[in-house]
Design a protein around this motif. Sequence first.
Motif, short mmCIF file in Angstrom:
data_model
loop_
_atom_site.label_atom_id
_atom_site.label_comp_id
_atom_site.label_asym_id
_atom_site.label_seq_id
_atom_site.Cartn_x
_atom_site.Cartn_y
_atom_site.Cartn_z
N THR A 74 0.85 -1.20 0.00
CA THR A 74 0.00 0.00 0.00
C THR A 74 0.88 1.25 0.00
OG1 THR A 74 -0.14 -0.06 2.43
CG2 THR A 74 -1.94 -1.08 1.19
N GLY A 75 0.37 2.31 -0.57
CA GLY A 75 1.11 3.56 -0.59
C GLY A 75 0.43 4.59 -1.47
N MET A 76 1.13 5.66 -1.72
CA MET A 76 0.63 6.73 -2.59
C MET A 76 1.59 6.92 -3.75
SD MET A 76 -0.70 9.56 0.20
CE MET A 76 0.85 9.57 1.14
N ALA A 77 1.06 7.48 -4.83
CA ALA A 77 1.89 7.78 -5.99
C ALA A 77 1.20 8.92 -6.75
CB ALA A 77 2.06 6.56 -6.88
N ARG A 78 1.80 9.31 -7.87
CA ARG A 78 1.19 10.35 -8.71
C ARG A 78 1.05 9.83 -10.14
NH1 ARG A 78 4.72 13.47 -5.38
NH2 ARG A 78 3.53 14.87 -4.00
N LEU A 79 -0.04 10.23 -10.77
CA LEU A 79 -0.28 9.97 -12.18
C LEU A 79 -0.65 11.30 -12.81
CD1 LEU A 79 -2.41 6.71 -11.78
CD2 LEU A 79 -0.14 6.84 -12.85
N SER A 80 0.15 11.74 -13.78
CA SER A 80 0.00 13.09 -14.34
C SER A 80 0.03 14.14 -13.23
CB SER A 80 -1.31 13.20 -15.13
OG SER A 80 -1.32 12.34 -16.23
N GLY A 81 0.81 13.88 -12.19
CA GLY A 81 0.92 14.81 -11.07
C GLY A 81 -0.22 14.72 -10.07
N ILE A 82 -1.22 13.88 -10.33
CA ILE A 82 -2.39 13.74 -9.46
C ILE A 82 -2.12 12.66 -8.42
CG2 ILE A 82 -4.84 13.14 -9.38
CD1 ILE A 82 -4.97 14.07 -12.34
N PRO A 83 -2.23 12.96 -7.12
CA PRO A 83 -2.01 11.93 -6.10
C PRO A 83 -3.09 10.85 -6.15
CG PRO A 83 -1.76 14.13 -5.15
CD PRO A 83 -2.36 14.31 -6.51
N VAL A 84 -2.67 9.60 -6.04
CA VAL A 84 -3.59 8.46 -6.01
C VAL A 84 -3.14 7.50 -4.93
CG1 VAL A 84 -4.16 8.63 -8.47
CG2 VAL A 84 -2.26 7.17 -7.74
N ASN A 88 -3.22 6.97 -16.42
CA ASN A 88 -3.20 8.43 -16.40
C ASN A 88 -4.53 9.00 -16.88
OD1 ASN A 88 -0.48 9.96 -15.75
ND2 ASN A 88 0.07 7.97 -16.62
N GLU A 89 -5.13 8.36 -17.87
CA GLU A 89 -6.48 8.78 -18.28
C GLU A 89 -7.45 8.63 -17.12
OE1 GLU A 89 -9.93 7.53 -21.50
OE2 GLU A 89 -8.74 6.04 -20.44
N TYR A 90 -7.37 7.49 -16.44
CA TYR A 90 -8.24 7.25 -15.29
C TYR A 90 -8.05 8.34 -14.23
CZ TYR A 90 -8.96 5.57 -10.54
OH TYR A 90 -9.27 5.48 -9.20
N ALA A 91 -6.80 8.68 -13.90
CA ALA A 91 -6.54 9.67 -12.86
C ALA A 91 -7.15 11.02 -13.21
CB ALA A 91 -5.04 9.81 -12.62
N ARG A 92 -7.05 11.42 -14.47
CA ARG A 92 -7.62 12.72 -14.88
C ARG A 92 -9.15 12.68 -14.81
NH1 ARG A 92 -3.36 12.07 -18.65
NH2 ARG A 92 -4.78 11.29 -20.23
N LEU A 93 -9.75 11.57 -15.23
CA LEU A 93 -11.21 11.46 -15.16
C LEU A 93 -11.68 11.37 -13.72
CD1 LEU A 93 -11.83 8.94 -18.08
CD2 LEU A 93 -12.30 11.40 -18.08
N ALA A 94 -10.96 10.61 -12.90
CA ALA A 94 -11.34 10.44 -11.50
C ALA A 94 -11.28 11.77 -10.76
CB ALA A 94 -10.43 9.42 -10.82
N ARG A 95 -10.29 12.58 -11.08
CA ARG A 95 -10.14 13.88 -10.42
C ARG A 95 -11.39 14.73 -10.59
NH1 ARG A 95 -6.40 16.59 -6.85
NH2 ARG A 95 -6.79 18.81 -7.12
N ARG A 96 -12.05 14.62 -11.72
CA ARG A 96 -13.25 15.41 -11.99
C ARG A 96 -14.41 15.04 -11.07
NH1 ARG A 96 -14.11 17.24 -17.29
NH2 ARG A 96 -16.16 16.24 -17.28
N THR A 97 -14.39 13.84 -10.53
CA THR A 97 -15.52 13.36 -9.73
C THR A 97 -15.34 13.60 -8.24
OG1 THR A 97 -14.66 11.12 -9.32
CG2 THR A 97 -15.77 11.51 -11.43
N LEU A 98 -14.14 13.99 -7.81
CA LEU A 98 -13.86 14.09 -6.38
C LEU A 98 -14.59 15.26 -5.74
CD1 LEU A 98 -10.01 13.41 -6.40
CD2 LEU A 98 -11.86 11.78 -5.97
N GLU A 99 -15.08 15.04 -4.53
CA GLU A 99 -15.75 16.09 -3.77
C GLU A 99 -15.06 16.26 -2.42
OE1 GLU A 99 -19.84 15.03 -3.42
OE2 GLU A 99 -20.25 15.19 -5.57
#
Length: 519
Positions: A318-328, A498-509
């Motif tokens: 387990t851990g954190m990383a970045r995709l297109s600079g977006i933390p996941v 990376n596509e997923y990370a960009r799309l997921a970012r749009r849904t975060l609240e």
Amino acid sequence: MRKWQEELDELAQRRALAEQMGGPDKVARQHRDGKLTVRERVQALTDPGSFHEVGALAGKAQYDDSGRLTEFMPANCVFGRGLIQGRPVVVVGDDFTVRGGSADATIRDKPIMAERMAAELRLPIIRVIEGSGGGGSVKTIETTGRANLPGGVGGTYQYFHTTDNLARVPVVGLGLGSVAGLGAARLTASHYSIMTKKSAMFVAGPPVVARLGQSLTKEQLGGWEIQTRAGAVDDAVDDEPAAFARAAQFLSYLPSSVHELPPISECSDDPARPVPHLLDMIPKDTKGLYKMRPIVEALVDAGSFFEMGRHFGRGLITGMARLSGIPVGIMASDPFFAAGSWGADECQKIIRFLDFAATFHLPMVYMMDCPGFSVGLQAERTATIRWGVRAMAAMNQSPLPFCTIIVRNAFGVAAVVQQPAGRYSMRYAWPSARWGSLPLEGGIEAAYRAEIDASPDPAAKLAEIEERLQRLRSPFRTAETFLVEDIIDPVHTRRLLNEYARLARRTLETGAVKFGMRP
């Protein structure tokens, strides 16, 4: 002379006395033991010149007959606001040079105010812990003339904020010496805990445990290997500067509070960068081992993978990383430990990590190679199935976007926990993937026992049946009936993540999640 010079001189005198902490001898002892003082720790942790201390003048004073200050012993809690990599934080630390960091030498309102400051200003809090920090030592009974009832009447705000802040702001615990009692509780009541390898943590120290007939050193009782393998502490590092660096790195992935989204960093790593040879890393032999961490590191932004809890629940990374600079958030199976199966420890690790990721709005990526729950006597003794169902519930209750890559195995009830049920999430399979209610190995002999026993060559019959079933188990046959969405060439995995990370970012609240984080 300035009109208020006398008062300013007294202020300077009191500050100077506070900065002496427990006195030169106690400070020298701290340094001899290879440890920094609390004030040196705060300065090393925060950006130069950024720390503003609150309550430095609080402590116990003595006066002469004329009312002039003669002696001053500061409270052994130091706290205030500072910057780490330019971002404001709250830091609260124990001063071990004054009564060994025990709470009977502090003022209870200081650590309470530090926690309140973090909660209400929506700032991360770092607890620098060395000592017990509880209700005082045994001597406290004599000095106060009474015994302390833990929690007092109606509870205490310190105990409340210690855990309540987990649902509000990032909390980091640094264990930098002997940590016991409430100090141990404060260290573990964090999103990320670190101890140095010369430190020790325990509910009660060796003298108390010796009364139970167990003669142990601090290291034998609560050294870093014990606590990280037990999952009580997330990480261990060689020295204090390394602990400070890890704390700063951890915070860089997270928002300052649940009311913000994680910060996006600049990324020079091509999001569409192909990653060749990934499939070559997976052995054709279904029992073959491979290393998952290099696969994770190859897929995320270069150098961005930050692992948490490496020594506990080792079948899962387990851990954190970045995709297109977006933390996941990252979960990944580790086939080197029980083939990546889920035991009780792995399930506990999943629950805590999913709660953490949900608290701070980290979209999840799961690199899956799970042959199912652990089996055998130890699995039954540790209630693996109950912990497994709890992990399943945590996954289903998670509000996060999910993207799962099935790398190899997906078997049994544990394989159901690939992504939250009942809503859309992304899932891809590599051609190396294989799945089913249970692995063929071991199951064939039970299911085809009569046919095998009736054969003049049982071994050949077993091999024949296994070859036939292996062909039927091809992931492409599953794809024909749309029971798996997409089988991909692994070379394109980074682009799709990376596509997923960009799309997921749009849904975060932003805001607090329904299921607040617990230690």
